[in-house]
Design an enzyme around this catalytic site. Structure first.
Site, PDB file in Angstrom:
ATOM      1  N   HIS A  20      37.668  43.567  49.509  1.00  0.00           N
ATOM      2  CA  HIS A  20      36.820  44.611  50.102  1.00  0.00           C
ATOM      3  C   HIS A  20      36.002  44.100  51.290  1.00  0.00           C
ATOM      4  CE1 HIS A  20      33.665  43.143  47.173  1.00  0.00           C
ATOM      5  NE2 HIS A  20      32.894  43.340  48.237  1.00  0.00           N
ATOM      6  N   ASP A  73      40.926  42.346  43.914  1.00  0.00           N
ATOM      7  CA  ASP A  73      39.882  42.299  44.935  1.00  0.00           C
ATOM      8  C   ASP A  73      39.760  40.903  45.541  1.00  0.00           C
ATOM      9  OD1 ASP A  73      37.981  43.345  46.639  1.00  0.00           O
ATOM     10  OD2 ASP A  73      36.309  43.002  45.260  1.00  0.00           O
ATOM     11  N   SER A 128      29.446  39.049  48.865  1.00  0.00           N
ATOM     12  CA  SER A 128      30.794  39.278  48.365  1.00  0.00           C
ATOM     13  C   SER A 128      31.719  38.211  48.930  1.00  0.00           C
ATOM     14  CB  SER A 128      31.299  40.655  48.796  1.00  0.00           C
ATOM     15  OG  SER A 128      30.641  41.666  48.103  1.00  0.00           O
ATOM     16  N   LEU A 155      53.804  42.165  30.063  1.00  0.00           N
ATOM     17  CA  LEU A 155      54.311  42.118  28.695  1.00  0.00           C
ATOM     18  C   LEU A 155      54.979  43.432  28.316  1.00  0.00           C
ATOM     19  CD1 LEU A 155      54.340  40.129  26.317  1.00  0.00           C
ATOM     20  CD2 LEU A 155      52.126  41.036  25.606  1.00  0.00           C
ATOM     21  N   VAL A 178      53.266  46.395  27.123  1.00  0.00           N
ATOM     22  CA  VAL A 178      52.673  47.019  25.933  1.00  0.00           C
ATOM     23  C   VAL A 178      51.426  47.794  26.325  1.00  0.00           C
ATOM     24  CG1 VAL A 178      53.532  45.292  24.313  1.00  0.00           C
ATOM     25  CG2 VAL A 178      51.305  44.950  25.411  1.00  0.00           C
TER      26      VAL A 178
END
Length: 389
Positions: free
Chosen positions: A121, A151, A232, A288, A290
């Site tokens: 971002h 991100d 950030s 996986l 699931v």
């Protein structure tokens, strides 16, 4: 909570992160023999008065060694916005106008030749990126690759012999461990703040609908190191001067400022993502196949699961990795690659370290009996092929 549910909890505003606060100072004088010791202490603490029971770590050497590896990032971008004109009380469309914006953030140098890890971002939609080093040099940067699902992004500057931060093992991080956060809050460059690890594997539902369509991967380190806008992409560093996280978000009040907790992407995820972006231009994700629900008292009551641990498999995707390995709905996953998983975030963090085609052991419980499946992980297309940008 089932996978795929990414709603933001009410009452909590999470913003792009940044850091700003002072390290706690030692609250006692050194003992006479401690005062005679070298001042380069990093991993051992000074003793507090007898009976206090808690050491205080001197982070000055760690901060001095890490601060040159954290950079200030400035981006420029433009956006087309509608242009209107009022005419006799009517709002008449008059086409569009281009508005230019500047944004700021932080980044961490991870190689001597100028590769920098930051948040997606911070740099997404940027038309130009510049990096200011701690010695005040300003260099143009290019985008190597970005991954909205975590991100994270990698940028590159043309420089050699740079100070950098080595990656630490975020799996080894312990709750209560002291940490430093380094970045550029409110454009206050090279700011160091301190705190502890408050929690691990936090899923805060803050990465919404990544443009790639990939499932967001959230398993944040939580810290009480003070954070504010502009940090950030900054560094979360342990007492050994290792990079254990990339700062990405804060818990915020109505004013948008820090109110007590911040969140960082674990370094083990950053290593995998940054490596893939440099090598392929895109992250190689392993699945996986699931849909799971975290086991709590209600799930145990409905399913007759004996222990309040693990992840209950509600559905297995046909012909995906788990299905091919013989796993089925009703099984309870308790470990992935030897690591105990009790939350969706923990499972996603562990799977996020692997590539399609890798084989991992998945320990699970079926009808009260422990079993182990050796699973060959697949990509989102159900193959083991490398996906390139």
């Amino acid at each position: 909570m089932q996978s795929g549910e990414w709603r933001c909890p009410k009452g909590l505003v999470l913003l792009a992160a940044a850091m700003c606060c002072l390290l706690p100072q030692a609250c006692a004088q050194r003992q006479e023999e401690t005062a005679k010791a070298p001042a380069t202490m990093t991993t051992t603490g000074q003793a507090l008065p007898q009976g206090s029971g808690l050491p205080v770590t001197d982070f000055s050497t760690v901060a001095e060694g890490a601060i040159d590896a954290v950079v200030h990032i400035k981006t420029r971008m433009s956006q087309l916005t509608p242009l209107y004109q009022s005419f006799f009380g009517l709002i008449i469309p008059q086409g569009v106008q281009r508005q230019e914006y500047e944004a700021y953030g932080s980044g961490v140098i991870v190689t001597t030749d100028g590769y920098i890890v930051t948040n997606n971002h911070v740099v997404q939609d940027a038309e130009s990126i510049s990096v200011t080093l701690n010695d005040r040099r300003e260099l143009a940067a290019t985008l190597v690759g970005h991954d909205p699902a975590t991100d994270l992004a990698v940028i590159k500057i043309d420089a050699e012999g740079l100070d950098y931060l080595p990656f630490g093992n975020s799996d080894a991080v312990r709750v209560g461990e002291p940490v430093l956060a380094i970045g550029n809050p409110f454009n206050l460059t090279s700011t160091v703040t301190g705190g502890i690890i408050s929690a691990k594997a936090r899923n805060m539902h803050i990465i919404d609908n990544p443009r790639t369509g990939e499932t967001p991967l959230e398993s944040f380190l939580q810290t009480d190191a003070a954070v504010n806008s502009g940090n950030s992409g900054g560094a979360l560093v342990n007492a050994r001067g290792e990079l254990i996280g990339i700062v990405t978000a804060i818990a915020s009040g109505n004013g948008g400022n820090y109110i007590g907790y911040s969140f960082a992407i674990p370094s083990n995820i950053a290593v995998k993502v940054a490596g893939d972006l440099r090598r392929y231009g895109r992250v190689q994700r392993a699945y996986l196949g699931v849909q799971v629900t975290e086991v709590d008292a209600e799930v145990a009551r409905r399913t007759a699961v004996r222990d309040l641990k693990g992840l209950y498999i509600a559905q297995v995707t046909p012909q995906c990795a788990a299905d091919r390995a013989g796993m089925r709905a009703g099984d309870v996953i308790v470990r992935v690659a030897g690591k105990e998983v009790n939350t969706f975030a923990e499972m996603m963090e562990e799977l996020g370290l692997f590539n399609p085609g890798d084989e991992v052991e998945v320990d699970y419980v079926r009808d009260g009996k422990s079993q182990t499946a050796r699973v060959r992980l697949l990509n989102s297309k159900g193959t083991t092929e490398t996906v390139r940008e």
